[in-house]
Motif scaffolding. Structure first.
Motif, PDB file in Angstrom:
ATOM      1  N   TYR A  84      59.331  69.874  35.162  1.00 12.05           N
ATOM      2  CA  TYR A  84      59.070  69.733  33.733  1.00 12.05           C
ATOM      3  C   TYR A  84      58.119  68.560  33.484  1.00 12.05           C
ATOM      4  O   TYR A  84      57.187  68.643  32.682  1.00 12.05           O
ATOM      5  CB  TYR A  84      60.376  69.503  32.969  1.00 12.05           C
ATOM      6  CG  TYR A  84      61.182  70.747  32.674  1.00 12.05           C
ATOM      7  CD1 TYR A  84      60.564  71.890  32.160  1.00 12.05           C
ATOM      8  CD2 TYR A  84      62.556  70.780  32.869  1.00 12.05           C
ATOM      9  CE1 TYR A  84      61.303  73.033  31.886  1.00 12.05           C
ATOM     10  CE2 TYR A  84      63.299  71.916  32.590  1.00 12.05           C
ATOM     11  CZ  TYR A  84      62.669  73.044  32.109  1.00 12.05           C
ATOM     12  OH  TYR A  84      63.400  74.177  31.837  1.00 12.05           O
ATOM     13  N   LYS A 124      62.106  64.460  29.526  1.00 10.42           N
ATOM     14  CA  LYS A 124      61.525  63.874  28.321  1.00 10.42           C
ATOM     15  C   LYS A 124      61.785  62.378  28.275  1.00 10.42           C
ATOM     16  O   LYS A 124      60.903  61.589  27.886  1.00 10.42           O
ATOM     17  CB  LYS A 124      62.115  64.564  27.086  1.00 10.42           C
ATOM     18  CG  LYS A 124      61.490  64.094  25.778  1.00 10.42           C
ATOM     19  CD  LYS A 124      62.087  64.852  24.597  1.00 10.42           C
ATOM     20  CE  LYS A 124      61.461  64.340  23.287  1.00 10.42           C
ATOM     21  NZ  LYS A 124      62.076  65.038  22.109  1.00 10.42           N
ATOM     22  N   ARG A 125      62.992  61.955  28.676  1.00 14.79           N
ATOM     23  CA  ARG A 125      63.316  60.521  28.696  1.00 14.79           C
ATOM     24  C   ARG A 125      62.445  59.782  29.707  1.00 14.79           C
ATOM     25  O   ARG A 125      62.017  58.654  29.466  1.00 14.79           O
ATOM     26  CB  ARG A 125      64.791  60.334  29.039  1.00 14.79           C
ATOM     27  CG  ARG A 125      65.756  60.846  28.005  1.00 14.79           C
ATOM     28  CD  ARG A 125      65.835  59.952  26.800  1.00 14.79           C
ATOM     29  NE  ARG A 125      66.366  58.636  27.160  1.00 14.79           N
ATOM     30  CZ  ARG A 125      66.534  57.644  26.306  1.00 14.79           C
ATOM     31  NH1 ARG A 125      66.200  57.813  25.047  1.00 14.79           N
ATOM     32  NH2 ARG A 125      67.019  56.477  26.698  1.00 14.79           N
ATOM     33  N   PHE A 141      65.770  67.397  28.874  1.00  9.39           N
ATOM     34  CA  PHE A 141      66.116  66.136  28.206  1.00  9.39           C
ATOM     35  C   PHE A 141      65.836  64.945  29.110  1.00  9.39           C
ATOM     36  O   PHE A 141      65.244  63.945  28.680  1.00  9.39           O
ATOM     37  CB  PHE A 141      67.601  66.159  27.802  1.00  9.39           C
ATOM     38  CG  PHE A 141      68.088  64.859  27.236  1.00  9.39           C
ATOM     39  CD1 PHE A 141      67.794  64.501  25.928  1.00  9.39           C
ATOM     40  CD2 PHE A 141      68.833  63.986  28.019  1.00  9.39           C
ATOM     41  CE1 PHE A 141      68.241  63.295  25.408  1.00  9.39           C
ATOM     42  CE2 PHE A 141      69.269  62.778  27.512  1.00  9.39           C
ATOM     43  CZ  PHE A 141      68.985  62.428  26.192  1.00  9.39           C
ATOM     44  N   ILE A 142      66.233  65.051  30.384  1.00  9.32           N
ATOM     45  CA  ILE A 142      65.990  63.952  31.334  1.00  9.32           C
ATOM     46  C   ILE A 142      64.496  63.759  31.559  1.00  9.32           C
ATOM     47  O   ILE A 142      64.003  62.630  31.600  1.00  9.32           O
ATOM     48  CB  ILE A 142      66.709  64.227  32.664  1.00  9.32           C
ATOM     49  CG1 ILE A 142      68.227  64.297  32.447  1.00  9.32           C
ATOM     50  CG2 ILE A 142      66.371  63.155  33.701  1.00  9.32           C
ATOM     51  CD1 ILE A 142      69.007  64.731  33.676  1.00  9.32           C
ATOM     52  N   MET A 175      70.118  71.104  23.768  1.00  6.73           N
ATOM     53  CA  MET A 175      68.867  70.955  24.528  1.00  6.73           C
ATOM     54  C   MET A 175      69.133  71.103  26.021  1.00  6.73           C
ATOM     55  O   MET A 175      70.170  70.655  26.524  1.00  6.73           O
ATOM     56  CB  MET A 175      68.226  69.588  24.240  1.00  6.73           C
ATOM     57  CG  MET A 175      66.916  69.341  24.979  1.00  6.73           C
ATOM     58  SD  MET A 175      66.217  67.701  24.678  1.00  6.73           S
ATOM     59  CE  MET A 175      65.708  67.874  22.980  1.00  6.73           C
ATOM     60  N   ASN A 176      68.231  71.720  26.730  1.00 11.29           N
ATOM     61  CA  ASN A 176      68.306  71.857  28.182  1.00 11.29           C
ATOM     62  C   ASN A 176      68.398  70.472  28.820  1.00 11.29           C
ATOM     63  O   ASN A 176      67.592  69.577  28.544  1.00 11.29           O
ATOM     64  CB  ASN A 176      67.053  72.595  28.665  1.00 11.29           C
ATOM     65  CG  ASN A 176      67.097  72.871  30.151  1.00 11.29           C
ATOM     66  OD1 ASN A 176      67.096  71.935  30.948  1.00 11.29           O
ATOM     67  ND2 ASN A 176      67.104  74.141  30.506  1.00 11.29           N
ATOM     68  N   LEU A 177      69.428  70.249  29.698  1.00 12.56           N
ATOM     69  CA  LEU A 177      69.656  68.929  30.289  1.00 12.56           C
ATOM     70  C   LEU A 177      68.470  68.466  31.124  1.00 12.56           C
ATOM     71  O   LEU A 177      68.053  67.295  31.033  1.00 12.56           O
ATOM     72  CB  LEU A 177      70.924  68.962  31.155  1.00 12.56           C
ATOM     73  CG  LEU A 177      71.271  67.636  31.869  1.00 12.56           C
ATOM     74  CD1 LEU A 177      71.480  66.513  30.847  1.00 12.56           C
ATOM     75  CD2 LEU A 177      72.525  67.815  32.739  1.00 12.56           C
ATOM     76  N   GLU A 178      67.924  69.370  31.942  1.00 14.48           N
ATOM     77  CA  GLU A 178      66.782  68.989  32.780  1.00 14.48           C
ATOM     78  C   GLU A 178      65.588  68.571  31.927  1.00 14.48           C
ATOM     79  O   GLU A 178      64.917  67.580  32.224  1.00 14.48           O
ATOM     80  CB  GLU A 178      66.370  70.152  33.691  1.00 14.48           C
ATOM     81  CG  GLU A 178      67.432  70.567  34.705  1.00 14.48           C
ATOM     82  CD  GLU A 178      68.328  71.663  34.151  1.00 14.48           C
ATOM     83  OE1 GLU A 178      68.477  71.741  32.910  1.00 14.48           O
ATOM     84  OE2 GLU A 178      68.894  72.437  34.958  1.00 14.48           O
TER      85      GLU A 178
END
Length: 412
Positions: A326, A9-10, A6-7, A1-4
């Motif tokens: 995002y 989304k968290r 993922f963050i 998953m794209n790190l940016e």
């Protein structure tokens, strides 16, 4: 998953996000986007719907294009007859995009009753006349039948019937002047079999429909002579192009005129709808964009320490900016979802039940606010709003590059 991603989304799904300081501001921004898209959908659907409805009424009474003799001098009354024996009648095979062509004739006269009188124009139609466009305007009675022998059945407007104090089943006399004013005018007795109400006073207060053979006899025309042809197109947007093609495919004694030219003032007035729609869309995008910019700035301010930690761990400015973009795009998506759901729901209800009416229908030629829903326009509108709001967020996201990791970590 794209790190940016993922963050981001968290940040969105985290419990602390829902109780943070920015939660209220984010909700306001989402509501602003939703309200903006609702207003834009309504502006487009009702503006385009009104244009289509007025165009339909103009077409129902005139066709898209009229082919007539030059001697008619753009008059609503047939002056010089046109022969039915034309290469383009009854089918215009040499030009594509034409759905129907019909022969009509008009003659001016005066309806007289025991109490009053009204100037009028009798529109003579025959067996080739397409009544489908007029059927929705029938408010009482039925359509006249001219398929068999000559009869006295007519379709009169509700407006004229009220002025003359007539109703379905009543008969009236109409006097048609001859070319020689000194001669006794032609007199015809007609019986009303139906009433129509188009809300277009220019037509309702003038025209009634009768058998074309009455007009041919009064004008001393033969059975193959008519006043003009009315041409209907498959696509209204082709009207200018088809007008030129039709003009080029008819004999030199005939002229082709479309309703955009004939009713120039009406179409100029309708062109203002496009300007109003553009103004509403522009204002709503600015309102929604400003709210999203505010929400993004609050998010950045609230997450200053997180930005400092990410930078201290080696994250680039671009990476951190992507996290917040995002996040903002997700929020715009929520606003668009609810805006489309509510907006389209309201439009579908209006389309079906016609709850909302015009306070002054005589100015808009229709009682209710019409709705035209075009899926392509809706998709393009949503993509445009999403793109413009995203581009507007690029500028405030630049503030991330100004944040120092050391100062950000210490920020409270």
């Amino acid at each position: 998953m794209n790190l940016e991603f993922f963050i981001a989304k968290r940040l969105i799904t985290g419990a602390e996000h829902k109780i943070s300081i920015s939660a209220t501001i984010i909700k306001i921004a989402i509501v602003a986007i939703a309200v903006s898209i609702i207003m834009m959908l309504m502006a487009i659907a009702t503006g385009v719907g009104l244009k289509h409805k007025i165009r339909e009424k103009l077409t129902a009474f005139n066709g898209h294009i009229q082919i007539q003799n030059y001697d008619n001098n753009n008059s609503d009354i047939s002056v010089a007859p046109v022969s039915l024996h034309q290469e383009f009648y009854p089918e215009f095979k040499s030009i594509s995009g034409i759905s129907h062509i019909q022969a009509v004739a008009t003659k001016g006269g005066v309806i007289r009753t025991e109490e009053t009188f009204e100037g009028t124009i009798a529109k003579g139609v025959g067996t080739d006349y397409d009544w489908s466009l007029l059927e929705e305007y029938i408010v009482e009675g039925r359509l006249p039948d001219y398929a068999s022998k000559l009869n006295d059945e007519v379709l009169l407007s509700k407006l004229m019937a009220n002025r003359l104090k007539l109703k379905v089943g009543d008969s009236f006399f109409t006097f048609f002047p001859k070319e020689d004013d000194l001669k006794t005018p032609n007199q015809r007795k007609f019986t009303i079999v139906g009433l129509y109400d188009s809300r277009f006073e220019e037509f309702d207060g003038t025209f009634f429909f009768t058998d074309i053979r009455h007009i041919q006899r009064m004008n001393k025309w033969s059975e193959d002579e008519i006043g003009n042809f009315e041409v209907f197109l498959d696509n209204f947007d082709d009207i200018d192009e088809k007008s030129k093609e039709i003009y080029g495919h008819t004999v030199s004694s005939l002229d082709a005129q479309n309703i955009k030219t004939k009713y120039y003032d009406t179409f100029e007035w309708m062109s203002l709808f496009d300007f109003n729609i553009a103004m509403i869309i522009g204002i709503m995008i600015i309102v929604g964009g400003i709210n999203m910019i505010t929400a993004l700035l609050v998010l950045i301010l609230e997450r200053t320490q997180m930005i400092g930690v990410l930078k201290a761990m080696g994250a680039s400015d671009l990476m951190v900016r992507k996290v917040f973009l995002y996040n903002a795009t997700y929020l715009i998506g929520i606003g668009l979802f609810w805006g489309n759901l509510i907006g389209l729901g309201l439009l579908l209800l209006q389309q079906k039940f016609k709850w909302f009416k015009f306070p002054n229908p005589e100015q808009y030629y229709i009682d209710y606010i019409p709705v035209h829903i075009d899926i392509t326009s809706i998709v393009l509108l949503n993509l445009g709003v999403l793109l413009l709001c995203f581009l507007m967020l690029l500028i405030p996201s630049l503030i991330i590059s100004k944040i120092s990791p050391v100062k950000a970590i210490k920020f409270e």
